[in-house]
Write an enzyme that holds these catalytic residues in place. Structure first.
Site, mmCIF file in Angstrom:
data_model
loop_
_atom_site.group_PDB
_atom_site.id
_atom_site.type_symbol
_atom_site.label_atom_id
_atom_site.label_comp_id
_atom_site.label_asym_id
_atom_site.label_seq_id
_atom_site.Cartn_x
_atom_site.Cartn_y
_atom_site.Cartn_z
ATOM 1 C CB CYS A 1 -0.902 0.047 1.226
ATOM 2 S SG CYS A 1 -1.636 -1.503 1.790
ATOM 3 C CB CYS B 1 0.323 2.556 -4.755
ATOM 4 S SG CYS B 1 0.873 1.273 -5.909
ATOM 5 C CB CYS C 1 -32.672 1.741 13.292
ATOM 6 S SG CYS C 1 -32.353 0.560 11.978
ATOM 7 C CB CYS D 1 -33.708 0.865 19.703
ATOM 8 S SG CYS D 1 -34.556 -0.619 20.332
ATOM 9 C CG HIS D 2 -30.199 3.323 18.089
ATOM 10 N ND1 HIS D 2 -29.381 3.213 19.187
ATOM 11 C CD2 HIS D 2 -30.122 2.133 17.447
ATOM 12 C CE1 HIS D 2 -28.818 2.005 19.195
ATOM 13 N NE2 HIS D 2 -29.255 1.329 18.156
ATOM 14 C CB CYS E 1 -28.740 -3.438 15.829
ATOM 15 S SG CYS E 1 -27.766 -2.458 16.995
HETATM 16 C C1 HEC Z 1 -33.983 -3.352 20.485
HETATM 17 C C2 HEC Z 1 -33.316 -2.082 20.416
HETATM 18 C C3 HEC Z 1 -32.391 -1.840 19.231
HETATM 19 C C4 HEC Z 1 -32.732 -1.776 17.907
HETATM 20 C C5 HEC Z 1 -34.093 -2.026 17.275
HETATM 21 C C6 HEC Z 1 -31.532 -1.397 17.213
HETATM 22 N N1 HEC Z 1 -30.494 -1.239 18.075
HETATM 23 FE FE1 HEC Z 1 -28.671 -0.481 17.651
HETATM 24 N N2 HEC Z 1 -28.082 -0.801 19.569
HETATM 25 C C7 HEC Z 1 -28.881 -1.291 20.572
HETATM 26 C C8 HEC Z 1 -28.086 -1.470 21.783
HETATM 27 C C9 HEC Z 1 -28.591 -2.007 23.124
HETATM 28 C C10 HEC Z 1 -26.780 -1.070 21.458
HETATM 29 C C11 HEC Z 1 -25.539 -1.078 22.370
HETATM 30 C C12 HEC Z 1 -25.593 0.119 23.277
HETATM 31 C C13 HEC Z 1 -25.510 1.381 22.468
HETATM 32 O O1 HEC Z 1 -24.411 1.763 22.061
HETATM 33 O O2 HEC Z 1 -26.569 1.950 22.165
HETATM 34 C C14 HEC Z 1 -26.827 -0.601 20.062
HETATM 35 C C15 HEC Z 1 -25.755 -0.016 19.400
HETATM 36 C C16 HEC Z 1 -25.810 0.515 18.113
HETATM 37 C C17 HEC Z 1 -24.752 1.263 17.479
HETATM 38 C C18 HEC Z 1 -23.392 1.605 18.079
HETATM 39 C C19 HEC Z 1 -23.404 2.894 18.877
HETATM 40 C C20 HEC Z 1 -22.027 3.257 19.388
HETATM 41 O O3 HEC Z 1 -21.855 4.349 19.958
HETATM 42 O O4 HEC Z 1 -21.092 2.502 19.220
HETATM 43 C C21 HEC Z 1 -25.189 1.554 16.206
HETATM 44 C C22 HEC Z 1 -24.427 2.275 15.131
HETATM 45 C C23 HEC Z 1 -26.517 0.994 16.070
HETATM 46 N N3 HEC Z 1 -26.865 0.386 17.246
HETATM 47 C C24 HEC Z 1 -27.271 1.054 14.923
HETATM 48 C C25 HEC Z 1 -28.520 0.429 14.767
HETATM 49 C C26 HEC Z 1 -29.222 0.305 13.499
HETATM 50 C C27 HEC Z 1 -28.720 0.821 12.172
HETATM 51 C C28 HEC Z 1 -30.393 -0.342 13.757
HETATM 52 C C29 HEC Z 1 -31.469 -0.785 12.773
HETATM 53 C C30 HEC Z 1 -31.044 -1.777 11.801
HETATM 54 C C31 HEC Z 1 -30.416 -0.619 15.188
HETATM 55 N N4 HEC Z 1 -29.265 -0.156 15.750
HETATM 56 C C32 HEC Z 1 -31.480 -1.225 15.853
HETATM 57 C C33 HEC Z 1 -30.233 -1.535 20.503
HETATM 58 C C34 HEC Z 1 -30.983 -1.524 19.333
HETATM 59 C C1 HEC Z 2 -0.490 -0.576 -7.493
HETATM 60 C C2 HEC Z 2 -0.740 0.612 -6.729
HETATM 61 C C3 HEC Z 2 -1.661 0.435 -5.521
HETATM 62 C C4 HEC Z 2 -1.527 -0.433 -4.476
HETATM 63 C C5 HEC Z 2 -0.490 -1.526 -4.259
HETATM 64 C C6 HEC Z 2 -2.576 -0.097 -3.545
HETATM 65 N N1 HEC Z 2 -3.324 0.935 -4.024
HETATM 66 FE FE1 HEC Z 2 -4.973 1.732 -3.160
HETATM 67 N N2 HEC Z 2 -5.307 2.905 -4.797
HETATM 68 C C7 HEC Z 2 -4.454 2.981 -5.871
HETATM 69 C C8 HEC Z 2 -5.002 3.927 -6.838
HETATM 70 C C9 HEC Z 2 -4.386 4.317 -8.166
HETATM 71 C C10 HEC Z 2 -6.231 4.379 -6.289
HETATM 72 C C11 HEC Z 2 -7.233 5.356 -6.926
HETATM 73 C C12 HEC Z 2 -6.701 6.724 -6.885
HETATM 74 C C13 HEC Z 2 -6.738 7.251 -5.502
HETATM 75 O O1 HEC Z 2 -7.831 7.497 -5.010
HETATM 76 O O2 HEC Z 2 -5.656 7.417 -4.883
HETATM 77 C C14 HEC Z 2 -6.378 3.715 -5.001
HETATM 78 C C15 HEC Z 2 -7.420 3.947 -4.121
HETATM 79 C C16 HEC Z 2 -7.469 3.460 -2.825
HETATM 80 C C17 HEC Z 2 -8.423 3.876 -1.837
HETATM 81 C C18 HEC Z 2 -9.531 4.903 -2.033
HETATM 82 C C19 HEC Z 2 -8.906 6.270 -1.825
HETATM 83 C C20 HEC Z 2 -9.854 7.411 -2.106
HETATM 84 O O3 HEC Z 2 -9.497 8.557 -1.740
HETATM 85 O O4 HEC Z 2 -10.920 7.210 -2.673
HETATM 86 C C21 HEC Z 2 -8.127 3.200 -0.684
HETATM 87 C C22 HEC Z 2 -8.849 3.295 0.653
HETATM 88 C C23 HEC Z 2 -6.985 2.365 -0.960
HETATM 89 N N3 HEC Z 2 -6.614 2.545 -2.271
HETATM 90 C C24 HEC Z 2 -6.379 1.539 -0.040
HETATM 91 C C25 HEC Z 2 -5.296 0.706 -0.324
HETATM 92 C C26 HEC Z 2 -4.745 -0.239 0.619
HETATM 93 C C27 HEC Z 2 -5.209 -0.433 2.057
HETATM 94 C C28 HEC Z 2 -3.738 -0.885 -0.039
HETATM 95 C C29 HEC Z 2 -2.865 -2.007 0.495
HETATM 96 C C30 HEC Z 2 -3.592 -3.190 0.950
HETATM 97 C C31 HEC Z 2 -3.675 -0.335 -1.370
HETATM 98 N N4 HEC Z 2 -4.635 0.623 -1.508
HETATM 99 C C32 HEC Z 2 -2.760 -0.737 -2.336
HETATM 100 C C33 HEC Z 2 -3.277 2.290 -6.045
HETATM 101 C C34 HEC Z 2 -2.811 1.290 -5.226
#
Ligand code: HEC
Ligand code: HEC
Length: 251
Positions: free
Chosen positions: A67, A70, A167, A170-171, A212
């Protein structure tokens, strides 16, 4: 079932949707967990940042390029993670950090694929998101992204699973209520990838969504699907202005 659950949950400190706050889950942490997140030497998530740094400079693929070869230093990607997911006009698809890293790994580096939630993918995405720590979430939701954004908003509001809860139920409506020993937060994604004590490990935004969905016994979403990414886009917009904390620590 739903009525019963909502009533049980509402006995307590839940807030109404209008008063739901846009606040980081950090605000609900006790002193010990805050200290753990704040101290880079103690924060367990920093182990993934370190592992990511080693991978970043490791040669891979037929041309043996890293990585670093490049992209230069990881700091060159500061300002990327806080703007994701984004809508890519060429492919007409949403892309999050996992998509970008996995695509680059396979197509440009031409090295072995990095599966979702694999330690190597988490190490690289945590390293990259960590470069944007302190920057505000700032995603584009208008123009070409607007249809996906509306899809994400609808998904956030849609009731699902055997518990028939959205979502937002709850949230937003139950923010602050207690559920199985946890305090329900605003459901923000500004800490991801983050270290959860209950996981004894690190997980992505999409892993949290899966967790979740399992909690309400809903069908899991494919983390590559546009539906899952649209929901992630909406979550990022809900948290607009909150600063990235990667790697955050949560209970
Ligand atoms: C039954 C209740 C419930 C529902 C429905 C639910 N969640 Fe959660 N979610 C939680 C609990 C409990 C946690 C862990 C404690 C916290 O960080 O809120 C959590 C944590 C999260 C977190 C991490 C928050 C952090 O600070 O790290 C995200 C993001 C999240 N939920 C997204 C979603 C999404 C998207 C959906 C719908 C697909 C969803 N949740 C549905 C209960 C729920
Ligand atoms: C052969 C050259 C090459 C290698 C090896 C390479 N990349 Fe890339 N990567 C690129 C090019 C070219 C792009 C597209 C142009 C850009 O956004 O920089 C890109 C784009 C990306 C992007 C999106 C960047 C953006 O701004 O949108 C990520 C994330 C990324 N590479 C991660 C990695 C990681 C992690 C590795 C190693 C595991 C890796 N690349 C190895 C050439 C490379």
């Amino acid at each position: 079932m739903r009525r019963w659950l909502l009533t049980a949950l509402l006995l307590g400190s839940a807030v109404s949707a209008e008063h739901a706050e846009r606040q980081s889950g950090y605000a609900l942490l006790g002193d010990e967990l805050r200290a753990l997140q704040d101290d880079d030497f103690a924060n367990p998530g920093m182990l993934w940042v370190d592992a990511g740094e080693r991978l970043w400079s490791q040669a891979a693929g037929p041309d043996g390029r890293s990585c670093q070869d490049c992209h230069g230093d990881p700091t060159s990607l500061r300002g990327l993670a806080n703007r994701l997911p984004r809508f890519d006009a060429d492919s007409e698809r949403l892309k999050n950090l996992d998509t970008l890293v996995r695509n680059c790994r396979e197509q440009r580096q031409q090295a072995a694929a990095l599966p979702h939630e694999s330690e190597d993918l988490l190490a690289l995405t945590t390293l990259i998101a960590h470069q944007s720590r302190g920057l505000p979430l700032d995603v584009t939701v208008d123009g070409a992204a607007s249809a996906a954004f509306e899809q994400g908003r609808a998904s956030f509001e849609r009731r699902r699973g055997q518990l028939d809860l959205s979502c937002a139920d709850c949230h937003e409506r139950l923010q602050g209520a207690r559920l199985r020993g946890e305090t329900i937060s605003a459901g923000m994604i500004n800490g991801f990838p983050l270290y959860r004590l209950t996981w004894e490990g690190l997980g992505s935004r999409q892993r949290m969504i899966r967790w979740c969905n399992e909690a309400v016994r809903a069908e899991p979403m494919n983390p590559d699907s546009q539906g899952a990414l649209a929901l992630e886009l909406y979550l990022a917009w809900r948290g607009r202005g909150l600063t990235l904390e990667t790697p955050a620590v949560r209970r």
